[in-house]
Design a protein around this motif. Structure first.
Motif, PDB file in Angstrom:
ATOM      1  N   ASN A 133     -13.254  35.475 -71.019  1.00 56.48           N
ATOM      2  CA  ASN A 133     -13.581  35.755 -69.616  1.00 56.48           C
ATOM      3  C   ASN A 133     -12.872  36.989 -69.089  1.00 56.48           C
ATOM      4  O   ASN A 133     -13.467  37.806 -68.386  1.00 56.48           O
ATOM      5  CB  ASN A 133     -13.247  34.539 -68.750  1.00 56.48           C
ATOM      6  CG  ASN A 133     -14.367  33.503 -68.772  1.00 56.48           C
ATOM      7  OD1 ASN A 133     -15.224  33.537 -69.647  1.00 56.48           O
ATOM      8  ND2 ASN A 133     -14.353  32.572 -67.833  1.00 56.48           N
ATOM      9  N   VAL A 134     -11.579  37.132 -69.423  1.00 56.60           N
ATOM     10  CA  VAL A 134     -10.842  38.307 -68.929  1.00 56.60           C
ATOM     11  C   VAL A 134     -11.343  39.568 -69.619  1.00 56.60           C
ATOM     12  O   VAL A 134     -11.391  40.648 -69.024  1.00 56.60           O
ATOM     13  CB  VAL A 134      -9.324  38.133 -69.129  1.00 56.60           C
ATOM     14  CG1 VAL A 134      -8.795  37.036 -68.240  1.00 56.60           C
ATOM     15  CG2 VAL A 134      -8.972  37.862 -70.590  1.00 56.60           C
ATOM     16  N   PHE A 136     -14.465  39.995 -70.736  1.00 54.96           N
ATOM     17  CA  PHE A 136     -15.777  40.258 -70.143  1.00 54.96           C
ATOM     18  C   PHE A 136     -15.627  40.887 -68.768  1.00 54.96           C
ATOM     19  O   PHE A 136     -16.353  41.819 -68.419  1.00 54.96           O
ATOM     20  CB  PHE A 136     -16.560  38.946 -70.052  1.00 54.96           C
ATOM     21  CG  PHE A 136     -17.957  39.105 -69.530  1.00 54.96           C
ATOM     22  CD1 PHE A 136     -19.001  39.381 -70.381  1.00 54.96           C
ATOM     23  CD2 PHE A 136     -18.229  38.982 -68.169  1.00 54.96           C
ATOM     24  CE1 PHE A 136     -20.303  39.523 -69.898  1.00 54.96           C
ATOM     25  CE2 PHE A 136     -19.510  39.124 -67.684  1.00 54.96           C
ATOM     26  CZ  PHE A 136     -20.553  39.408 -68.552  1.00 54.96           C
ATOM     27  N   ASP A 137     -14.677  40.399 -68.008  1.00 55.17           N
ATOM     28  CA  ASP A 137     -14.443  40.937 -66.665  1.00 55.17           C
ATOM     29  C   ASP A 137     -14.039  42.400 -66.737  1.00 55.17           C
ATOM     30  O   ASP A 137     -14.529  43.230 -65.967  1.00 55.17           O
ATOM     31  CB  ASP A 137     -13.361  40.106 -65.975  1.00 55.17           C
ATOM     32  CG  ASP A 137     -13.109  40.587 -64.560  1.00 55.17           C
ATOM     33  OD1 ASP A 137     -14.056  40.585 -63.753  1.00 55.17           O
ATOM     34  OD2 ASP A 137     -11.964  40.988 -64.265  1.00 55.17           O
ATOM     35  N   GLY A 138     -13.150  42.712 -67.680  1.00 56.37           N
ATOM     36  CA  GLY A 138     -12.723  44.105 -67.829  1.00 56.37           C
ATOM     37  C   GLY A 138     -13.848  44.999 -68.308  1.00 56.37           C
ATOM     38  O   GLY A 138     -14.044  46.119 -67.813  1.00 56.37           O
ATOM     39  N   SER A 140     -17.039  44.566 -67.884  1.00 59.91           N
ATOM     40  CA  SER A 140     -18.067  44.747 -66.855  1.00 59.91           C
ATOM     41  C   SER A 140     -17.702  45.874 -65.904  1.00 59.91           C
ATOM     42  O   SER A 140     -18.593  46.533 -65.350  1.00 59.91           O
ATOM     43  CB  SER A 140     -18.277  43.441 -66.080  1.00 59.91           C
ATOM     44  OG  SER A 140     -17.110  43.096 -65.354  1.00 59.91           O
ATOM     45  N   LYS A 141     -16.397  46.097 -65.718  1.00 63.35           N
ATOM     46  CA  LYS A 141     -15.953  47.210 -64.869  1.00 63.35           C
ATOM     47  C   LYS A 141     -16.125  48.541 -65.588  1.00 63.35           C
ATOM     48  O   LYS A 141     -16.548  49.536 -65.005  1.00 63.35           O
ATOM     49  CB  LYS A 141     -14.498  47.005 -64.468  1.00 63.35           C
ATOM     50  CG  LYS A 141     -14.276  45.759 -63.614  1.00 63.35           C
ATOM     51  CD  LYS A 141     -12.803  45.522 -63.356  1.00 63.35           C
ATOM     52  CE  LYS A 141     -12.573  44.247 -62.546  1.00 63.35           C
ATOM     53  NZ  LYS A 141     -11.137  43.958 -62.357  1.00 63.35           N
ATOM     54  N   LEU A 179     -18.347  32.872 -64.162  1.00 70.48           N
ATOM     55  CA  LEU A 179     -18.130  34.322 -64.101  1.00 70.48           C
ATOM     56  C   LEU A 179     -19.450  35.064 -64.185  1.00 70.48           C
ATOM     57  O   LEU A 179     -19.683  36.037 -63.456  1.00 70.48           O
ATOM     58  CB  LEU A 179     -17.189  34.749 -65.228  1.00 70.48           C
ATOM     59  CG  LEU A 179     -16.902  36.252 -65.321  1.00 70.48           C
ATOM     60  CD1 LEU A 179     -16.201  36.747 -64.062  1.00 70.48           C
ATOM     61  CD2 LEU A 179     -16.065  36.561 -66.563  1.00 70.48           C
ATOM     62  N   GLU A 182     -21.293  34.924 -60.960  1.00 65.89           N
ATOM     63  CA  GLU A 182     -20.713  35.801 -59.945  1.00 65.89           C
ATOM     64  C   GLU A 182     -21.108  37.256 -60.173  1.00 65.89           C
ATOM     65  O   GLU A 182     -21.503  37.963 -59.249  1.00 65.89           O
ATOM     66  CB  GLU A 182     -19.191  35.659 -59.975  1.00 65.89           C
ATOM     67  CG  GLU A 182     -18.475  36.612 -59.036  1.00 65.89           C
ATOM     68  CD  GLU A 182     -16.967  36.598 -59.246  1.00 65.89           C
ATOM     69  OE1 GLU A 182     -16.300  37.540 -58.781  1.00 65.89           O
ATOM     70  OE2 GLU A 182     -16.462  35.650 -59.890  1.00 65.89           O
ATOM     71  N   ARG A 183     -20.999  37.723 -61.428  1.00 67.18           N
ATOM     72  CA  ARG A 183     -21.238  39.134 -61.718  1.00 67.18           C
ATOM     73  C   ARG A 183     -22.713  39.498 -61.760  1.00 67.18           C
ATOM     74  O   ARG A 183     -23.064  40.669 -61.717  1.00 67.18           O
ATOM     75  CB  ARG A 183     -20.579  39.492 -63.057  1.00 67.18           C
ATOM     76  CG  ARG A 183     -19.072  39.426 -63.015  1.00 67.18           C
ATOM     77  CD  ARG A 183     -18.546  40.342 -61.901  1.00 67.18           C
ATOM     78  NE  ARG A 183     -17.145  40.129 -61.624  1.00 67.18           N
ATOM     79  CZ  ARG A 183     -16.161  40.755 -62.271  1.00 67.18           C
ATOM     80  NH1 ARG A 183     -16.449  41.594 -63.243  1.00 67.18           N
ATOM     81  NH2 ARG A 183     -14.910  40.522 -61.939  1.00 67.18           N
ATOM     82  N   SER A 186     -24.291  41.881 -59.052  1.00 65.17           N
ATOM     83  CA  SER A 186     -23.856  43.273 -58.889  1.00 65.17           C
ATOM     84  C   SER A 186     -25.065  44.165 -58.643  1.00 65.17           C
ATOM     85  O   SER A 186     -26.136  43.974 -59.231  1.00 65.17           O
ATOM     86  CB  SER A 186     -23.106  43.729 -60.141  1.00 65.17           C
ATOM     87  OG  SER A 186     -22.832  45.109 -60.066  1.00 65.17           O
TER      88      SER A 186
END
Length: 817
Positions: A133-134, A136-138, A140-141, A179, A182-183, A186
């Motif tokens: 998850n972390v 993927f979050d990074g 995605s940015k 997650l 949420e994303r 965008s």
């Protein structure tokens, strides 16, 4: 950085090289760190390993100096390489400082961070999944990073991570879905491309069942489908197509109920100017079509929302032909789900106050008008309509087993979220039809003046279908629907009027309306008695509501319909002129001609507007004499052989007296020639106007038509039909020297001499006459009473005309030319 600080076990040379601005020197330091960590691994010295990682993270990677951060990143990557398969034990310490550098303002540093994380993930492989998850979050940015080098590096890392997920069977989908949900909202195109690519990958993995979580992301997918990028839209279409294929393969495991409202929302176009909205609507409508066919009655609680979305699409032109066809399929499939079982009484559960109760107080006609006005004032649809389904109710005290589902989360901007319940497969048959919601939607579309023709037709088909399948429940709504159904008779489309008449005819003839549960029809005006002349021997006095054995029984709404239809004709004379005959003829087909004419004649008998009564009688008379739909009724009246036909003649005659010429034509039709002659004799006391003469002219034309073939043949039997000839001569004397005069005069000149027609002895001739010309004794009527009634009605007409013209006395009648 303070070079005097103790960084052991890192040597001063390593520290100095890590802080150098040159990449080559930092790379040399990284190789030294790799050797050092390998030694610690060989010694199984985890304490020193953690110490080295901690120094590289806090003192270098998180340093304020950019060169130090670059050195820290390459040092952490070297540690991971040195640890090899054991790197999984230290991943948290290795990953967190690298991800922090993803937010650095320096694009070169973000690139180095991406490079470092790539090396860490490449070594750890499947061990990084608990930290997915972390990561993927990074990523995605970085997918939306403006620097092309950073974006290129993130794509390499993204492909590596996808490979790891694809080949692993330990991916935690449950932890990842929140997650993803949420994303997925965008608005950045690169972030959307990144999200949709990951969904496509996860959908392709056999061990990952993303379909179970489709309700969580379906709304977001439809948002992405509206992206301005053609490539993103195409990819999203592929993803939705794959999901739909899987739904068709395994419909039993699909959470249809949770996704129904999402589809309802996207089936409605908020801005028709955007081409992308057409794609969203078409895709959502296609999904809805498949859902209805696969889920069956499970979608019935959402039927009001589905109809709100589907009905407007039925009026689309050829530019949206595909959407229109999909909507038509949805509408047809949904209609088939409604069965007679939905009309069964069910035990109310919860607060069922919204359901109409059978023991509720009856609505008056004023209440009905208020309801109509209120509904007209509230016409209009919001851009997006969201419907919450009604909860299925218990039947026969049988328990329902509910499966727990998560809350459907919608895109930002929706005011609320709704928790939906889905019935288990064993109880799908007990789903309750949302009849109140459906009727509300149908009523709103009828009230909306902007509703297209095909939509109005579909609405009326729905109402007809509901009255056929669920008549008892539908009659609870009849009082609120009735005014609008009557108003729809003024529609511009003949097809709409036909469907509207079908609904009204079903309401008027349905056995469910016999109970009169609403109580709204029990008033003095809705049950009128047929007035039979005193001298008529037609049996007991007939009540209009009591139909003859040859006619279908009508309920209390039949008379309410007839009364209100005549009121509408009275108020809208153009409707009577343009569509009156069409409406009445269709009603004669849908119901029964005898019922229609019997009831209208009875109502017109009490009509206070005498001019309208005369016009209406003229219209009815023309229909009676000329329409093919009235063939059976004409034959019934022609000979007056039965008790019912005599009663019908008496009823029609008393109303036909509002129009003298129509009364004569009725006597011609029923072969009451002597009475027709007596009536024509009284025409000398009437005010002869141009309109009157035009009606006589039309009657002459009708006498020459096939309808009165039998009458013309009876002119051959001069001795037995003297009053027929006298009546025709009376009409001739009324006419001025016109074409009709010439036509009738020529016909009468063709009447043979009775002496020439007599070929046998008179007594034998009389005996040889067919028995059919003699009527049963009980058909003999008191024609004096009928004539007196004619005089009374015409006196009223004359008095009204004088009042309108302002004349107090009765001057000489003048021909109004």
């Amino acid at each position: 950085m303070n070079t005097e600080k103790d960084f052991s076990p890192l040597t001063p040379n390593i520290v100095r090289a890590l802080n150098d601005k040159l990449y080559e020197k930092r790379k040399v330091a990284a190789l030294e760190i790799e050797k050092l960590v390998r030694e610690f691994v060989a010694q199984n010295n985890s304490t020193q390993i953690r110490h080295v990682i901690q120094i590289l993270a806090s003192e270098f990677a998180l340093s304020q100096h950019p060169h130090s951060r670059k050195g820290g990143l390459i040092g952490l990557a070297a540690c991971s390489i040195a640890l090899g398969k054991d790197s999984g034990l230290y991943l948290k310490e290795l990953i967190e400082p690298v991800l922090t550098c993803f937010n650095d303002s320096d694009s070169r540093l973000r690139y180095y961070a991406c490079e470092a994380l790539y090396n860490i993930v490449k070594v750890a492989r499947g061990a990084v999944l608990p930290h997915f998850n972390v990561l993927f979050d990074g990523l995605s940015k970085l997918a939306a990073d403006p620097d092309p080098n950073v974006k290129s590096g993130s794509e390499l890392l993204d492909r590596l991570l996808k490979d790891i997920v694809t080949e692993s069977n330990k991916f935690d989908l449950v932890a990842f879905v929140p997650l993803l949900r949420e994303r997925i909202y965008s608005n950045n195109q690169y972030a959307r491309q990144f999200i949709i690519s990951w969904i496509l990958v996860l959908e392709s993995v056999p061990d990952i069942n993303l379909l179970d979580y489709l309700p969580e992301i379906l709304d977001g997918l439809f948002q992405i489908l509206g992206d301005s990028s053609k490539e993103i839209r195409r990819t999203c279409e592929v993803v939705l197509g794959e999901f739909l294929k899987e739904i068709k393969k395994t419909p039993s495991s699909v959470k249809f109920a949770e996704m129904a409202n999402i589809l309802v929302i996207h089936c409605q176009v908020s801005d028709e100017s955007k081409l992308t909205n057409d794609l969203i609507q078409l895709t959502a409508m296609t999904w809805m079509r498949e859902f209805i066919q696969l889920a069956g009655r499970v979608v019935l609680p959402y039927s009001s929302g589905i109809l709100t979305a589907v009905l407007p699409c039925l009026s689309y032109d050829d530019r949206k032909k595909s959407t229109k066809e999909a909507a038509s399929a949805c509408n047809h499939s949904l209609m088939k789900l409604v069965t007679p079982e939905d009309d069964e009484d069910e035990e109310e559960t919860g607060s069922g106050d919204s359901q109409p109760r059978e023991d509720s107080p009856p609505k008056t006609e004023g209440d009905t008008n208020d309801m109509l006005n209120a509904s007209q004032e509230s016409v209009g649809f919001s851009n997006i309509c969201f419907f919450t389904p009604t909860r299925p109710r218990k039947k026969f005290q049988r328990p329902l087993f509910w499966s727990t589902v998560s809350t459907v989360t919608h895109r930002p901007g929706l005011k609320s979220t709704t928790v939906h319940l889905q019935l288990s497969n064993a109880d799908r048959s007990q789903v309750t039809l949302d009849l109140d919601g459906i009727v509300q939607v149908l009523d709103r579309h009828l009230h909306d003046s902007s509703t297209g023709m095909m939509t109005r037709i579909a609405v009326l088909k729905w109402l007809y279908h509901l009255y056929i399948k669920t008549p008892r429940k539908m009659f609870r709504h009849t009082d609120s629907l009735f005014p609008m159904l009557l108003k729809t008779l003024s529609d511009e489309s003949d097809e709409v009027i036909l469907k509207d008449l079908e609904v009204l005819a079903e309401i008027a003839s349905s056995p469910a309306g016999q109970t009169d549960s609403s109580g709204s029809c029990d008033n003095s005006d809705s049950k009128l008695e047929l007035q039979v002349p005193d001298g008529a021997k037609a049996g007991p006095q007939t009540v209009v509501g009591d139909s003859s054995p040859s006619t279908p029984s009508m309920n209390s709404y039949f008379y309410k319909f007839m009364i209100n239809l005549l009121k509408r004709f009275c108020l809208e004379r153009k409707l009577l002129e343009n569509r009156g005959a069409f409406i009445i003829r269709q009603l004669c087909l849908l119901l029964h001609a005898e019922n229609i004419f019997h009831s209208m004649a009875d109502i017109l008998l009490k009509e206070e507007d005498l001019k309208f009564a005369s016009t209406m009688v003229q219209t009815l008379n023309t229909i009676l004499l000329t329409s093919a739909e009235l063939f059976q009724l004409r034959n019934q009246l022609k000979d007056l052989r039965t008790q019912e036909s005599c009663a019908l003649f008496c009823c029609l005659y008393r109303s036909w007296c509002h129009n003298p010429v129509a009364t004569v034509s009725l006597c011609f039709l029923t072969q009451n020639y002597r009475h027709a002659y007596d009536l024509i004799q009284k025409f000398g006391d009437l005010e002869v106007t141009v309109d009157f003469l035009m009606e006589v002219d039309k009657l002459v034309q009708l006498i020459e038509s096939p309808i009165f073939t039998y009458l013309r043949l009876q002119l051959l039997d001069v001795e037995n039909n003297p009053y027929l000839i006298k009546a025709l001569y009376g009409l001739l004397m009324l006419l001025p020297q016109s074409q009709a005069f010439q036509l009738l005069s020529h016909r009468l000149r063709c009447v043979p001499n009775p002496e020439l027609m007599r070929t046998v002895d008179e007594s034998k001739y009389i005996e040889s006459k067919p028995v059919g010309t003699k009527r049963p004794a009980y058909t003999h009527m008191d024609y004096n009473d009928l004539l007196q009634h004619f005089d009374r009605v015409q006196s009223k007409h004359l008095e009204v005309r004088h009042q309108r013209s302002g004349r107090a006395d009765h001057p000489d009648r003048k021909l109004m030319l």
